[in-house]
Design a protein around this motif. Structure first.
Motif, PDB file in Angstrom:
ATOM      1  N   ALA A  57       0.836  -1.200   0.000  1.00 11.52           N
ATOM      2  CA  ALA A  57       0.000   0.000   0.000  1.00 11.52           C
ATOM      3  C   ALA A  57       0.872   1.251   0.000  1.00 11.52           C
ATOM      4  O   ALA A  57       0.600   2.224  -0.724  1.00 11.52           O
ATOM      5  N   ALA A  58       1.931   1.233   0.810  1.00  8.61           N
ATOM      6  CA  ALA A  58       2.838   2.381   0.873  1.00  8.61           C
ATOM      7  C   ALA A  58       3.531   2.598  -0.470  1.00  8.61           C
ATOM      8  O   ALA A  58       3.675   3.739  -0.942  1.00  8.61           O
ATOM      9  N   ILE A  59       3.945   1.505  -1.108  1.00  6.55           N
ATOM     10  CA  ILE A  59       4.589   1.609  -2.421  1.00  6.55           C
ATOM     11  C   ILE A  59       3.611   2.190  -3.445  1.00  6.55           C
ATOM     12  O   ILE A  59       3.968   3.044  -4.271  1.00  6.55           O
ATOM     13  N   GLY A  60       2.354   1.731  -3.379  1.00  3.75           N
ATOM     14  CA  GLY A  60       1.337   2.235  -4.301  1.00  3.75           C
ATOM     15  C   GLY A  60       1.093   3.722  -4.135  1.00  3.75           C
ATOM     16  O   GLY A  60       0.966   4.462  -5.122  1.00  3.75           O
ATOM     17  N   VAL A  61       1.031   4.184  -2.885  1.00  4.23           N
ATOM     18  CA  VAL A  61       0.814   5.608  -2.613  1.00  4.23           C
ATOM     19  C   VAL A  61       1.975   6.440  -3.153  1.00  4.23           C
ATOM     20  O   VAL A  61       1.779   7.486  -3.792  1.00  4.23           O
ATOM     21  N   ILE A  62       3.198   5.971  -2.902  1.00  2.00           N
ATOM     22  CA  ILE A  62       4.377   6.704  -3.372  1.00  2.00           C
ATOM     23  C   ILE A  62       4.403   6.763  -4.901  1.00  2.00           C
ATOM     24  O   ILE A  62       4.679   7.817  -5.504  1.00  2.00           O
ATOM     25  N   ALA A  63       4.099   5.632  -5.553  1.00  2.00           N
ATOM     26  CA  ALA A  63       4.103   5.589  -7.021  1.00  2.00           C
ATOM     27  C   ALA A  63       3.043   6.527  -7.603  1.00  2.00           C
ATOM     28  O   ALA A  63       3.288   7.215  -8.605  1.00  2.00           O
ATOM     29  N   CYS A  64       1.876   6.564  -6.965  1.00  2.00           N
ATOM     30  CA  CYS A  64       0.805   7.452  -7.438  1.00  2.00           C
ATOM     31  C   CYS A  64       1.203   8.916  -7.295  1.00  2.00           C
ATOM     32  O   CYS A  64       0.959   9.735  -8.194  1.00  2.00           O
ATOM     33  N   LEU A  65       1.811   9.256  -6.164  1.00  2.00           N
ATOM     34  CA  LEU A  65       2.252  10.635  -5.947  1.00  2.00           C
ATOM     35  C   LEU A  65       3.300  11.036  -6.985  1.00  2.00           C
ATOM     36  O   LEU A  65       3.279  12.162  -7.511  1.00  2.00           O
ATOM     37  N   ALA A  66       4.211  10.109  -7.273  1.00  2.00           N
ATOM     38  CA  ALA A  66       5.253  10.398  -8.262  1.00  2.00           C
ATOM     39  C   ALA A  66       4.640  10.614  -9.642  1.00  2.00           C
ATOM     40  O   ALA A  66       5.062  11.500 -10.402  1.00  2.00           O
ATOM     41  N   TYR A  67       3.620   9.829  -9.972  1.00  2.00           N
ATOM     42  CA  TYR A  67       2.967   9.942 -11.289  1.00  2.00           C
ATOM     43  C   TYR A  67       2.160  11.234 -11.398  1.00  2.00           C
ATOM     44  O   TYR A  67       2.236  11.957 -12.401  1.00  2.00           O
ATOM     45  N   VAL A  68       1.377  11.532 -10.339  1.00  2.00           N
ATOM     46  CA  VAL A  68       0.502  12.709 -10.369  1.00  2.00           C
ATOM     47  C   VAL A  68       1.302  13.999 -10.375  1.00  2.00           C
ATOM     48  O   VAL A  68       0.981  14.954 -11.098  1.00  2.00           O
ATOM     49  N   THR A  69       2.345  14.053  -9.560  1.00  2.00           N
ATOM     50  CA  THR A  69       3.128  15.288  -9.442  1.00  2.00           C
ATOM     51  C   THR A  69       4.210  15.405 -10.506  1.00  2.00           C
ATOM     52  O   THR A  69       4.760  16.485 -10.718  1.00  2.00           O
ATOM     53  N   GLY A  70       4.530  14.287 -11.144  1.00  2.00           N
ATOM     54  CA  GLY A  70       5.602  14.305 -12.128  1.00  2.00           C
ATOM     55  C   GLY A  70       6.980  14.353 -11.506  1.00  2.00           C
ATOM     56  O   GLY A  70       7.978  14.542 -12.209  1.00  2.00           O
ATOM     57  N   ALA A  71       7.028  14.172 -10.186  1.00  2.00           N
ATOM     58  CA  ALA A  71       8.314  14.200  -9.475  1.00  2.00           C
ATOM     59  C   ALA A  71       8.873  12.777  -9.415  1.00  2.00           C
ATOM     60  O   ALA A  71       8.564  12.009  -8.497  1.00  2.00           O
ATOM     61  N   ALA A  72       9.669  12.438 -10.394  1.00  2.00           N
ATOM     62  CA  ALA A  72      10.199  11.075 -10.479  1.00  2.00           C
ATOM     63  C   ALA A  72      11.059  10.705  -9.277  1.00  2.00           C
ATOM     64  O   ALA A  72      11.162   9.525  -8.918  1.00  2.00           O
ATOM     65  N   TRP A  73      11.653  11.711  -8.630  1.00  2.00           N
ATOM     66  CA  TRP A  73      12.524  11.420  -7.485  1.00  2.00           C
ATOM     67  C   TRP A  73      11.763  10.776  -6.325  1.00  2.00           C
ATOM     68  O   TRP A  73      12.362  10.095  -5.479  1.00  2.00           O
ATOM     69  N   LEU A  74      10.430  10.973  -6.305  1.00  2.00           N
ATOM     70  CA  LEU A  74       9.635  10.366  -5.231  1.00  2.00           C
ATOM     71  C   LEU A  74       9.707   8.836  -5.257  1.00  2.00           C
ATOM     72  O   LEU A  74       9.513   8.181  -4.232  1.00  2.00           O
ATOM     73  N   ASN A  75       9.970   8.283  -6.442  1.00  2.00           N
ATOM     74  CA  ASN A  75      10.061   6.825  -6.543  1.00  2.00           C
ATOM     75  C   ASN A  75      11.176   6.254  -5.670  1.00  2.00           C
ATOM     76  O   ASN A  75      11.127   5.091  -5.268  1.00  2.00           O
ATOM     77  N   TRP A  76      12.185   7.093  -5.385  1.00  2.00           N
ATOM     78  CA  TRP A  76      13.269   6.625  -4.522  1.00  2.00           C
ATOM     79  C   TRP A  76      12.782   6.345  -3.103  1.00  2.00           C
ATOM     80  O   TRP A  76      13.402   5.571  -2.362  1.00  2.00           O
ATOM     81  N   LEU A  77      11.655   6.947  -2.718  1.00  2.00           N
ATOM     82  CA  LEU A  77      11.128   6.731  -1.367  1.00  2.00           C
ATOM     83  C   LEU A  77      10.602   5.309  -1.173  1.00  2.00           C
ATOM     84  O   LEU A  77      10.382   4.870  -0.045  1.00  2.00           O
ATOM     85  N   ILE A  78      10.407   4.608  -2.287  1.00  2.00           N
ATOM     86  CA  ILE A  78       9.917   3.222  -2.201  1.00  2.00           C
ATOM     87  C   ILE A  78      10.889   2.346  -1.411  1.00  2.00           C
ATOM     88  O   ILE A  78      10.492   1.345  -0.801  1.00  2.00           O
ATOM     89  N   ILE A  79      12.141   2.758  -1.386  1.00  2.00           N
ATOM     90  CA  ILE A  79      13.141   1.948  -0.689  1.00  2.00           C
ATOM     91  C   ILE A  79      12.830   1.822   0.804  1.00  2.00           C
ATOM     92  O   ILE A  79      13.152   0.810   1.432  1.00  2.00           O
ATOM     93  N   PHE A  80      12.156   2.829   1.396  1.00  2.00           N
ATOM     94  CA  PHE A  80      11.903   2.800   2.840  1.00  2.00           C
ATOM     95  C   PHE A  80      10.893   1.723   3.245  1.00  2.00           C
ATOM     96  O   PHE A  80      11.165   0.944   4.170  1.00  2.00           O
ATOM     97  N   PRO A  81       9.718   1.620   2.593  1.00  2.00           N
ATOM     98  CA  PRO A  81       8.831   0.503   2.949  1.00  2.00           C
ATOM     99  C   PRO A  81       9.426  -0.858   2.617  1.00  2.00           C
ATOM    100  O   PRO A  81       9.170  -1.842   3.318  1.00  2.00           O
ATOM    101  N   VAL A  82      10.255  -0.920   1.563  1.00  2.00           N
ATOM    102  CA  VAL A  82      10.901  -2.194   1.221  1.00  2.00           C
ATOM    103  C   VAL A  82      11.884  -2.599   2.319  1.00  2.00           C
ATOM    104  O   VAL A  82      11.927  -3.764   2.744  1.00  2.00           O
ATOM    105  N   LEU A  83      12.672  -1.630   2.798  1.00  2.00           N
ATOM    106  CA  LEU A  83      13.614  -1.917   3.884  1.00  2.00           C
ATOM    107  C   LEU A  83      12.878  -2.310   5.159  1.00  2.00           C
ATOM    108  O   LEU A  83      13.316  -3.202   5.896  1.00  2.00           O
ATOM    109  N   PHE A  84      11.758  -1.646   5.419  1.00  2.00           N
ATOM    110  CA  PHE A  84      10.970  -1.977   6.611  1.00  2.00           C
ATOM    111  C   PHE A  84      10.470  -3.416   6.547  1.00  2.00           C
ATOM    112  O   PHE A  84      10.561  -4.164   7.529  1.00  2.00           O
TER     113      PHE A  84
END
Length: 226
Positions: free
Chosen positions: A19-46
């Protein structure tokens, strides 16, 4: 290997992670801020830490019936003589082991024997490092084992984070030294009580790290007449 006691937690945290990965991916797509995809690493590490916490490593049990093995992974915090009225009914040597978030939380039988007593104690969730307080007031589960020559008590104690204790054997069950007997989830302590009437020689010291089922915590000699 991952313990079978963690099925619910693994599924729950997997859904949460996705769910966290999905939210981050959606935010990156909607805002066009590709750097947000790097935040996916945090839920994966958790989620990786969750799997790491619930690991159940195999252990080689040392030979010798006189050897008492550690009932838990962690650090020795207490070696002292106390009153143990619950199962042993007298003075006993208590050896306390603190389990941090980074140690396996599987409990194992310290000796061969038969389970004679099990009792769950509801309670508080004080810091497991405070042995005197949490030993009296925290949620705990007591397992009394008779190995044929003497009884002993293993006490599973919840900590400030732990909220669930798992005990797998039932009264009358036969245990082998080093056999899995349960686990405590998310930070806790385990205590071993051996009657002072038993010629028990500790082989550990305060601050020493031990491994459940493989570290020799002490050696049993002949029983001493009270």
């Amino acid at each position: 290997m991952i313990t079978r006691h963690a099925t619910k937690e693994i599924i729950y945290f997997f859904v949460l992670t996705m769910a966290a990965i999905g939210v981050i991916a959606c935010l990156a797509y909607v805002t066009g801020a590709a750097w947000l995809n790097w935040l996916i690493i945090f839920p994966v590490l958790f989620y990786g830490f969750v799997l790491f916490f619930f690991r159940d490593p195999g252990r080689k049990v040392p030979p010798g019936e006189e050897n008492v093995v550690a009932p838990a992974d962690g650090y020795i915090t207490d070696i002292e003589t106390v009153e143990e009225p619950e199962f042993l009914g007298g003075k006993a040597l208590r050896i306390g082991i603190f389990l941090s978030l980074f140690t396996p939380h599987i409990n194992r039988s310290p000796v061969d024997g038969t389970v004679r007593y099990i009792k769950y104690h509801p309670g508080q969730f004080h810091n497991a490092l405070h042995s005197r307080i949490c030993g009296r007031e925290n949620e705990a589960n007591s397992i009394g084992i008779d190995n044929g020559s003497f009884p002993l008590l293993v006490k599973q104690i919840a900590g400030i984070i732990a909220r669930r204790i798992v005990c797998t054997p039932c009264v009358g069950a036969t245990l082998s030294r080093g056999e899995r007997i349960g686990m405590i989830k998310f930070g806790s302590r385990t205590e071993l009580y051996i009657p002072v009437s038993v010629n028990f020689t500790p082989k550990v010291k305060l601050g020493e790290r031990v491994r459940a089922g493989s570290s020799i915590i002490g050696v049993i000699g002949k029983e001493v007449t009270p």
